[in-house]
Design an enzyme around this catalytic site. Structure first.
Site, PDB file in Angstrom:
ATOM      1  N   ASP A  60      -8.514  -0.105  -1.950  1.00  0.00           N
ATOM      2  CA  ASP A  60      -9.364   1.022  -2.391  1.00  0.00           C
ATOM      3  C   ASP A  60      -8.942   1.672  -3.711  1.00  0.00           C
ATOM      4  O   ASP A  60      -9.710   2.460  -4.287  1.00  0.00           O
ATOM      5  CB  ASP A  60      -9.429   2.149  -1.335  1.00  0.00           C
ATOM      6  CG  ASP A  60     -10.220   1.753  -0.106  1.00  0.00           C
ATOM      7  OD1 ASP A  60     -10.775   0.621  -0.091  1.00  0.00           O
ATOM      8  OD2 ASP A  60     -10.276   2.554   0.839  1.00  0.00           O
ATOM      9  N   SER A  65      -5.369   8.960   4.258  1.00  0.00           N
ATOM     10  CA  SER A  65      -4.254   8.020   4.171  1.00  0.00           C
ATOM     11  C   SER A  65      -3.331   8.324   3.004  1.00  0.00           C
ATOM     12  O   SER A  65      -2.851   7.431   2.319  1.00  0.00           O
ATOM     13  CB  SER A  65      -4.791   6.578   4.057  1.00  0.00           C
ATOM     14  OG  SER A  65      -5.511   6.229   5.202  1.00  0.00           O
ATOM     15  N   ASP A 117      -8.629   4.563  11.668  1.00  0.00           N
ATOM     16  CA  ASP A 117      -8.836   4.828  10.241  1.00  0.00           C
ATOM     17  C   ASP A 117      -8.541   6.280   9.887  1.00  0.00           C
ATOM     18  O   ASP A 117      -8.468   6.638   8.713  1.00  0.00           O
ATOM     19  CB  ASP A 117     -10.295   4.553   9.865  1.00  0.00           C
ATOM     20  CG  ASP A 117     -10.669   3.098  10.034  1.00  0.00           C
ATOM     21  OD1 ASP A 117      -9.860   2.226   9.663  1.00  0.00           O
ATOM     22  OD2 ASP A 117     -11.779   2.817  10.533  1.00  0.00           O
ATOM     23  N   ARG A 164      -1.840   8.339  -3.216  1.00  0.00           N
ATOM     24  CA  ARG A 164      -2.655   7.353  -2.501  1.00  0.00           C
ATOM     25  C   ARG A 164      -3.869   7.991  -1.838  1.00  0.00           C
ATOM     26  O   ARG A 164      -3.820   9.147  -1.440  1.00  0.00           O
ATOM     27  CB  ARG A 164      -1.772   6.673  -1.435  1.00  0.00           C
ATOM     28  CG  ARG A 164      -2.327   5.377  -0.909  1.00  0.00           C
ATOM     29  CD  ARG A 164      -1.327   4.722   0.038  1.00  0.00           C
ATOM     30  NE  ARG A 164      -1.200   5.473   1.280  1.00  0.00           N
ATOM     31  CZ  ARG A 164      -0.238   5.245   2.187  1.00  0.00           C
ATOM     32  NH1 ARG A 164       0.686   4.338   1.966  1.00  0.00           N
ATOM     33  NH2 ARG A 164      -0.206   5.949   3.295  1.00  0.00           N
ATOM     34  N   ASP A 165      -4.942   7.207  -1.706  1.00  0.00           N
ATOM     35  CA  ASP A 165      -6.183   7.652  -1.059  1.00  0.00           C
ATOM     36  C   ASP A 165      -6.680   8.941  -1.718  1.00  0.00           C
ATOM     37  O   ASP A 165      -6.962   9.936  -1.042  1.00  0.00           O
ATOM     38  CB  ASP A 165      -5.973   7.834   0.449  1.00  0.00           C
ATOM     39  CG  ASP A 165      -7.291   7.860   1.222  1.00  0.00           C
ATOM     40  OD1 ASP A 165      -8.316   7.430   0.665  1.00  0.00           O
ATOM     41  OD2 ASP A 165      -7.278   8.306   2.381  1.00  0.00           O
ATOM     42  N   TYR A 191       0.841  -1.207   0.000  1.00  0.00           N
ATOM     43  CA  TYR A 191       0.000   0.000   0.000  1.00  0.00           C
ATOM     44  C   TYR A 191       0.870   1.247   0.000  1.00  0.00           C
ATOM     45  O   TYR A 191       1.203   1.767   1.062  1.00  0.00           O
ATOM     46  CB  TYR A 191      -0.895  -0.047   1.256  1.00  0.00           C
ATOM     47  CG  TYR A 191      -1.958   1.023   1.376  1.00  0.00           C
ATOM     48  CD1 TYR A 191      -2.899   1.224   0.388  1.00  0.00           C
ATOM     49  CD2 TYR A 191      -2.033   1.817   2.521  1.00  0.00           C
ATOM     50  CE1 TYR A 191      -3.894   2.189   0.521  1.00  0.00           C
ATOM     51  CE2 TYR A 191      -3.027   2.789   2.670  1.00  0.00           C
ATOM     52  CZ  TYR A 191      -3.951   2.966   1.661  1.00  0.00           C
ATOM     53  OH  TYR A 191      -4.938   3.914   1.801  1.00  0.00           O
TER      54      TYR A 191
END
Ligand SMILES: *[C@@H]1O[C@H](CO)[C@@H](O)[C@H](O)[C@H]1NC(C)=O
Ligand SMILES: *[C@@H]1O[C@H](CO)[C@@H](O)[C@H](O)[C@H]1NC(C)=O
Ligand SMILES: *[C@@H]1O[C@H](CO)[C@@H](O)[C@H](O)[C@H]1NC(C)=O
Ligand SMILES: *[C@@H]1O[C@H](CO)[C@@H](O)[C@H](O)[C@H]1NC(C)=O
Ligand SMILES: *[C@@H]1O[C@H](CO)[C@@H](O)[C@H](O)[C@H]1NC(C)=O
Ligand SMILES: *[C@@H]1O[C@H](CO)[C@@H](O)[C@H](O)[C@H]1NC(C)=O
Ligand SMILES: *[C@@H]1O[C@H](CO)[C@@H](O)[C@H](O)[C@H]1NC(C)=O
Length: 392
Positions: free
Chosen positions: A168, A127, A349, A120-121, A115
């Site tokens: 995701d 994140s 989270d 990212r995200d 990841y």
């Protein structure tokens, strides 16, 4: 399906010797359910975090929940590798898994998340990672993250690995093209994941591309676009390799809260055929098969033990929850390789979601002790206590 052949092989081997063969294995982790007959290696870093929870319960004289937490410490969970600095955790984990394999003479399956994509995200923002596509992120991802990651796993041919690829990310590609940052990240995500698939080709590595969860890609209109996108990325990876590239399947519900089998189904699922994760696997599977993709799943139930606590399906941040069904290959479905615990429950989270005793969550990835205690107390099925001494 070679499960029967594998079982025959294992029982034959066991009858020859009390010590099972440790390596090399006859089967290829990409062709059979790689979890069958293996021990889910328990992540020692997570066990260390949970020591706080054991101590907190003991301080409250709650020896039952302390002993339940000891069981969680011995439950196989995924190790998240989320940065270049975090790559050293692969070696730590491999060393510990080898020690356990020698000690118990039982094959270990080591579960890792990969990841660290650039940008990212792209939709969530909680994140974000270390690489940016604007700063040569794709090349840095390939050379400084994926290459050493793959080399570490390939060198540990005596262990089996299950790797979840980029939670995701393709979900964002499939449904969040309306967000400019996600639209711009699309090509980077596709190329990055394809590169990781191509580099991680080995008989001891089972790859699972993340397929988000039923409340996201499970809607009827999203199924075909999802399968088309997954097929595109696998095709890209095949074009990067000489011998072809294979994945084992797809991960679902990673870090989310959906049940494997809903009972009762939540009201917010009323218009969805993917109203629990088993139904999601079942409705996605024909689309995968039609795109020549393997319809095999691993499904995160790490925080799915307490249902119907959220107002909407879109709530994803530190939802009130309990530990769920522990990792098992007894899934009652030929589509599902294993129930897994992918999210280390207790790690936040993000600084969002409900408060506990008036205190909110810390930033993503940080330990939230009060939340970990709730997961233990709310677990469904209840966790069997381990009253023996703490592991190692
Ligand atoms: C957890 O605590 C025990 C002592 O209670 C200790 O032996 C063990 O090393 C700790 N585990 C980790 C991973 O820090
Ligand atoms: C826990 O039990 C001990 C001994 O029985 C007692 O002295 C202590 O007050 C208890 N602590 C709490 C928090 O109940
Ligand atoms: C968009 O992505 C490209 C790489 O595909 C990158 O060069 C560019 O900097 C990105 N733009 C933004 C605003 O992130
Ligand atoms: C992979 O290569 C084949 C043959 O050149 C081509 O048809 C296909 O479009 C390529 N896949 C992707 C995703 O670019
Ligand atoms: C669904 O809504 C009905 C009517 O409001 C309610 O009685 C029921 O408890 C709800 N079910 C769940 C699982 O929340
Ligand atoms: C898969 O392909 C078959 C044969 O072409 C077709 O009948 C079926 O409807 C397809 N399924 C899906 C989900 O697209
Ligand atoms: C599979 O079915 C058995 C028997 O009904 C049940 O006990 C078990 O919990 C099911 N497994 C899962 C993962 O739901």
């Amino acid at each position: 399906m070679h499960i029967k052949a594998l079982l025959t092989f294992l029982s034959a081997a066991n009858s020859i010797s009390a010590l099972p063969p440790l390596a090399p294995r006859a089967e290829d982790a990409r062709d059979v359910n790689p979890f069958l007959g293996k021990n889910y290696f328990a992540n020692s870093y997570y066990a260390g975090e949970l020591n706080q929870t054991v101590n907190a319960f003991l301080t409250k004289n709650d020896s039952l929940n302390a002993a339940r937490t000891r069981t969680v410490q011995n439950t196989g969970t995924f190790v998240w590798i989320t940065s270049v600095a975090g790559l050293s955790n692969i070696k730590t984990t491999i060393d510990a898994a080898r020690t356990e394999q020698q000690r118990t003479r039982k094959q270990q399956i080591v579960q890792l998340v990969l990841y660290d994509l650039p940008d990212r995200d792209c939709s969530g923002g909680q994140s974000g990672g270390e690489f940016s596509s604007a700063n040569d992120g794709l090349n840095l991802y390939k050379k400084t993250f994926v290459d050493p990651y793959a080399a570490a796993l390939k060198s540990a041919w005596d262990l089996t690995f299950a790797v979840i690829l980029e939670p995701d990310s393709l979900g964002n590609v499939i449904t969040n093209q309306n967000i400019p940052f996600c639209a711009n990240a699309t090509s980077t995500y596709e190329q990055g994941i394809a590169y990781a698939i191509a580099k991680l080709q080995a008989p001891n590595i089972a790859l699972y591309i993340d397929a988000a969860h039923g409340g996201w890609l499970g809607w009827d209109g999203n199924l075909a676009p999802a399968a088309t996108e997954f097929a595109k990325v696998v095709s890209l990876s095949q074009n990067l390799t000489v011998g072809g590239a294979q994945i084992r399947g797809f991960s679902t519900d990673v870090s989310n809260f959906n049940p494997y089998i809903a009972d009762p189904r939540a009201n917010y699922t009323e218009y969805s055929n993917a109203y629990d994760e088993l139904h999601y696997a079942e409705v996605l599977a024909p689309h995968l098969t039609n795109n020549s993709l393997p319809a095999h799943f691993i499904i995160d139930q790490g925080r799915s033990g307490l249902q119907n606590t959220r107002a909407t399906w879109g709530d994803w941040c530190n939802v009130e929850a309990g530990f769920g069904t522990p990792p098992t290959t007894d899934t009652n479905s030929t589509l599902v390789d294993s129930i897994v615990w992918a999210k280390p429950g207790g790690e936040s989270d993000g600084a969002c979601g409900p408060t506990i005793d008036g205190v909110g969550a810390p930033n993503a990835g940080l330990w939230w002790e009060a939340y970990a205690e709730e997961l233990v107390k709310n677990a469904d099925p209840p966790i069997a206590p381990t009253y023996a001494t703490l592991r190692k």
